[in-house]
Design a protein around this motif. Structure first.
Motif, short mmCIF file in Angstrom:
data_model
loop_
_atom_site.label_atom_id
_atom_site.label_comp_id
_atom_site.label_asym_id
_atom_site.label_seq_id
_atom_site.Cartn_x
_atom_site.Cartn_y
_atom_site.Cartn_z
N LEU A 77 29.98 -92.80 -21.69
CA LEU A 77 29.00 -93.62 -22.05
C LEU A 77 27.58 -93.28 -21.75
N ARG A 107 15.79 -101.69 -28.94
CA ARG A 107 16.17 -102.04 -27.48
C ARG A 107 14.82 -102.38 -26.60
N VAL A 162 22.55 -109.71 -32.49
CA VAL A 162 22.91 -108.85 -31.21
C VAL A 162 22.75 -110.13 -30.00
N ALA A 219 26.25 -110.75 -28.49
CA ALA A 219 26.54 -110.06 -27.16
C ALA A 219 26.24 -111.39 -25.94
N THR A 272 30.02 -114.33 -22.52
CA THR A 272 29.98 -115.03 -21.18
C THR A 272 30.97 -116.28 -21.35
N LEU A 280 34.32 -114.83 -20.31
CA LEU A 280 34.27 -114.41 -18.80
C LEU A 280 34.55 -115.73 -18.00
N THR A 317 37.99 -108.27 -17.88
CA THR A 317 36.60 -108.27 -18.60
C THR A 317 36.86 -108.84 -19.80
N VAL A 323 34.77 -108.05 -22.28
CA VAL A 323 34.68 -106.74 -23.37
C VAL A 323 35.57 -105.79 -22.75
N THR A 370 34.97 -100.39 -25.95
CA THR A 370 33.70 -99.92 -26.86
C THR A 370 34.37 -98.66 -27.38
N SER A 422 32.26 -103.24 -16.68
CA SER A 422 32.26 -104.34 -17.66
C SER A 422 30.83 -104.74 -18.45
N PHE A 423 29.86 -104.02 -17.86
CA PHE A 423 28.32 -104.44 -18.47
C PHE A 423 28.16 -103.05 -19.32
N GLY A 424 29.29 -101.81 -19.21
CA GLY A 424 28.79 -100.59 -19.76
C GLY A 424 27.76 -99.89 -19.04
N HIS A 436 23.13 -97.91 -23.64
CA HIS A 436 23.56 -99.17 -23.96
C HIS A 436 23.91 -100.24 -23.18
N CYS A 469 24.39 -103.00 -20.75
CA CYS A 469 23.95 -104.48 -21.14
C CYS A 469 22.66 -104.96 -20.51
N ILE A 470 21.83 -105.64 -21.53
CA ILE A 470 20.61 -106.32 -21.41
C ILE A 470 20.81 -107.55 -20.56
C1 HEM Z 1 30.26 -111.48 -19.31
C2 HEM Z 1 29.13 -111.26 -20.32
C3 HEM Z 1 28.93 -109.86 -20.83
C4 HEM Z 1 29.53 -109.01 -20.89
C5 HEM Z 1 30.80 -108.60 -20.27
C6 HEM Z 1 28.51 -107.98 -21.79
C7 HEM Z 1 29.06 -106.65 -21.76
C8 HEM Z 1 28.34 -105.70 -22.43
C9 HEM Z 1 28.79 -104.29 -22.76
C10 HEM Z 1 30.03 -103.50 -22.40
C11 HEM Z 1 27.68 -103.71 -23.32
C12 HEM Z 1 27.72 -102.21 -23.82
C13 HEM Z 1 28.38 -101.97 -25.08
C14 HEM Z 1 28.51 -100.51 -25.34
O1 HEM Z 1 28.09 -99.60 -24.56
O2 HEM Z 1 28.96 -100.06 -26.47
C15 HEM Z 1 26.77 -104.71 -23.83
C16 HEM Z 1 25.52 -104.07 -24.16
C17 HEM Z 1 24.55 -105.48 -24.48
N1 HEM Z 1 24.58 -106.63 -23.95
FE1 HEM Z 1 25.87 -107.52 -23.02
N2 HEM Z 1 27.60 -108.50 -21.89
C18 HEM Z 1 27.63 -109.65 -21.50
C19 HEM Z 1 26.75 -110.79 -21.82
C20 HEM Z 1 25.38 -110.60 -22.35
C21 HEM Z 1 24.40 -111.69 -22.44
C22 HEM Z 1 24.36 -113.11 -21.83
C23 HEM Z 1 23.29 -110.86 -23.13
C24 HEM Z 1 22.00 -111.45 -23.70
C25 HEM Z 1 21.65 -112.95 -23.92
C26 HEM Z 1 23.82 -109.48 -23.41
C27 HEM Z 1 23.18 -108.41 -24.52
C28 HEM Z 1 23.48 -107.34 -24.27
C29 HEM Z 1 22.69 -106.42 -25.47
C30 HEM Z 1 21.56 -106.73 -26.18
C31 HEM Z 1 23.53 -105.24 -25.47
C32 HEM Z 1 23.13 -103.93 -26.34
C33 HEM Z 1 22.37 -102.86 -25.36
C34 HEM Z 1 22.35 -101.75 -26.16
O3 HEM Z 1 23.01 -101.52 -27.17
O4 HEM Z 1 21.33 -100.87 -26.01
N3 HEM Z 1 25.01 -109.34 -23.10
N4 HEM Z 1 26.99 -105.90 -23.30
#
Ligand code: HEM
Length: 427
Positions: free
Chosen positions: A75, A125, A260, A264, A269, A272, A309, A311, A314, A368-370, A374, A376-377
């Motif tokens: 990653l 981004r 997105v 996302a 959420t 989760l 998790t 997600v 990926t 879990s948030f990567g 990329h 997670c924002i």
């Molecule tokens: C349990 C809640 C969440 C989980 C498990 C989660 C998980 C992830 C993961 C694994 C990625 C990376 C994907 C990759 O590398 O291919 C990601 C990217 C992202 N997430 Fe979350 N996410 C969550 C909640 C949120 C929330 C609440 C938002 C915004 C309102 C959000 C916005 C984003 C965005 C914009 C990206 C893309 C970042 C990029 O491509 O540069 N996520 N998320």
């Protein structure tokens, strides 16, 4: 409905689906994980069998990695990208033709930041990431507190409820409406859209599921284009208005970012929250500990993120020849499944990984948030949402219990429940 979508489906999903079916019949573990009931219901035992030495596993269904260190490395490694070429096993003329067919904007299609590599990725981004200021996130936190209290009050009028529809879906819907400046009255639209679009993250989905996703994204595109025009004329105080008015993103790029944020920010959420409830209910000792020492909730939320998790995986494509120490050479153009769930349950990183333990000191190291460019924002927003919603639920309904088996969604990338009957007993 554009008949050409069927060609995209055939190349992206139909042929891989046939491949998965054949491999599944032969017992292939990755095909069993990625498609079919076993992977949806109990991915973790398949993952344990697939992990091997933790490095990239070369299976007949493709490359995949389940070990913490290698998942993390991939990653963060620029030799891997997110553009997903149609599988090279698909005959070349069909692949070429399918790649030229435009589908309605959706979270997994460029110019979604999910699907862009540098330098385009940064352009999409940066404005979104900088709109999530600590002040904006804190304001969303206030909204979560209000919404949670209203939802709990409304639930208290009932003995039994479906916790997904009445609670787990409603908290993130309110947050998305707040981020995007949508009227709360449109929430049914997001629910339907989310459930129809989520399968697009999987490989080998049925024609019907693809068809539903395309129709939903067409309808959502019309809604979002109208919303962008409205925001240009009359911006609000929300994060999306900030994005429309201060960035230099085109309407197509804004549409991609809206997709997105919705994709996302909502499904993840909701799942989760839903996943967390049966885990806590089936570990009463852990729940008692949290009730006695509520300051432990923030670490407990990291453990919930690690343990189940929403997600699960990926993917990355190999951009240039790569060979990890002790591994085989990875061929450019091929995809690698990066199993976040596998990393989170890797015994080399998390001792006794199948034990749910709210005192686990390194729970926060989950993937879990990567990680990497990329990452997670919405991570801090999610933490804040769950940290308000879950303790409030268990506090308000101390005798809450499952009232029958919750129903698992038939998805492999996103993991969650579609229904969860519970009995409540209000204080
Ligand atoms: C349990 C809640 C969440 C989980 C498990 C989660 C998980 C992830 C993961 C694994 C990625 C990376 C994907 C990759 O590398 O291919 C990601 C990217 C992202 N997430 Fe979350 N996410 C969550 C909640 C949120 C929330 C609440 C938002 C915004 C309102 C959000 C916005 C984003 C965005 C914009 C990206 C893309 C970042 C990029 O491509 O540069 N996520 N998320």
């Amino acid at each position: 409905m554009d008949a050409r979508y069927s060609i995209r489906w055939a190349a992206e999903h139909g042929l891989p689906r046939l491949g998965f079916l054949a491999l599944r019949a032969q017992g292939d573990l990755l095909a069993r994980l990625m498609s079919g009931d076993e992977g949806y219901d109990d991915p973790y035992s398949l993952i344990d069998q697939l992990r091997g030495d933790g490095g990239v596993q070369v299976t007949r269904a493709g490359y995949a990695v389940f070990g913490y260190e290698t998942c993390r490395e991939i990653l963060r490694d620029r030799r891997f990208g997110v553009r997903k070429p149609i599988d090279s096993a698909v005959p070349l003329p069909l692949r070429r033709y399918a790649e030229r067919i435009a589908v309605p904007p959706n979270p997994i299609e460029a110019p979604s930041m999910f699907a862009l590599d540098p330098p385009e990725h940064g352009r999409l981004r940066k404005p979104v990431a900088s709109a999530f200021t600590p002040r904006a996130v804190a304001r969303l936190g206030d909204r979560v507190r209000e919404v949670t209290a209203e939802l709990l009050d409304a639930m208290a009028a009932h003995e039994s409820v479906d916790l997904i529809a009445t609670f787990a879906a409603q908290v993130p819907i309110a947050v998305i409406a707040e981020i995007m400046g949508f009227p709360a009255a449109d929430r049914e639209l997001f629910l339907r859209w989310g459930s129809h679009v989520a399968p697009l993250l999987d490989v080998g989905i049925s024609w019907q599921a693809h068809h539903r996703a395309m129709l939903a994204t067409e309808a959502l595109t019309d809604y979002l284009v109208a919303h962008i025009e409205k925001v240009r004329r009359d911006p609000g105080e929300d994060i999306f208005s900030l994005l429309v008015t201060t960035g230099d993103l085109t309407t197509t790029e804004l549409l991609a970012s809206a997709n997105v944020l919705m994709g996302a920010g909502f499904e993840t959420t909701m799942n989760l929250l839903g996943n967390s409830i049966p885990i806590l209910l089936s570990h009463p000792d852990q729940l008692d500990l949290l009730r006695a020492e509520p300051e432990r909730w923030s670490l407990a939320i990291e453990e919930l993120l690690r343990f189940d998790t929403s997600v699960q995986m990926t993917a990355r494509s190999v951009l240039e020849p790569v060979q990890f120490e002790g591994g085989v050479p990875l061929e450019p153009g091929k995809s690698v499944v990066v199993s976040v769930a596998g990393a989170n349950r890797d015994p080399a990183k998390f001792p006794d990984p199948h034990r749910f333990d709210v005192t686990r000191a390194n729970a926060k190291d989950h993937l879990s948030f990567g990680t990497g460019m990329h990452a997670c924002i919405g991570a801090s927003l999610t933490r804040l949402e769950v940290l308000q919603a879950l303790p409030a639920l268990f506090d308000r309904f101390p005798d809450i219990r499952l009232d029958g088996e919750p129903t698992r969604r038939r998805l492999s990338t996103l993991r969650g429940y579609s229904q969860m009957p519970v009995r409540l007993k209000s204080r």
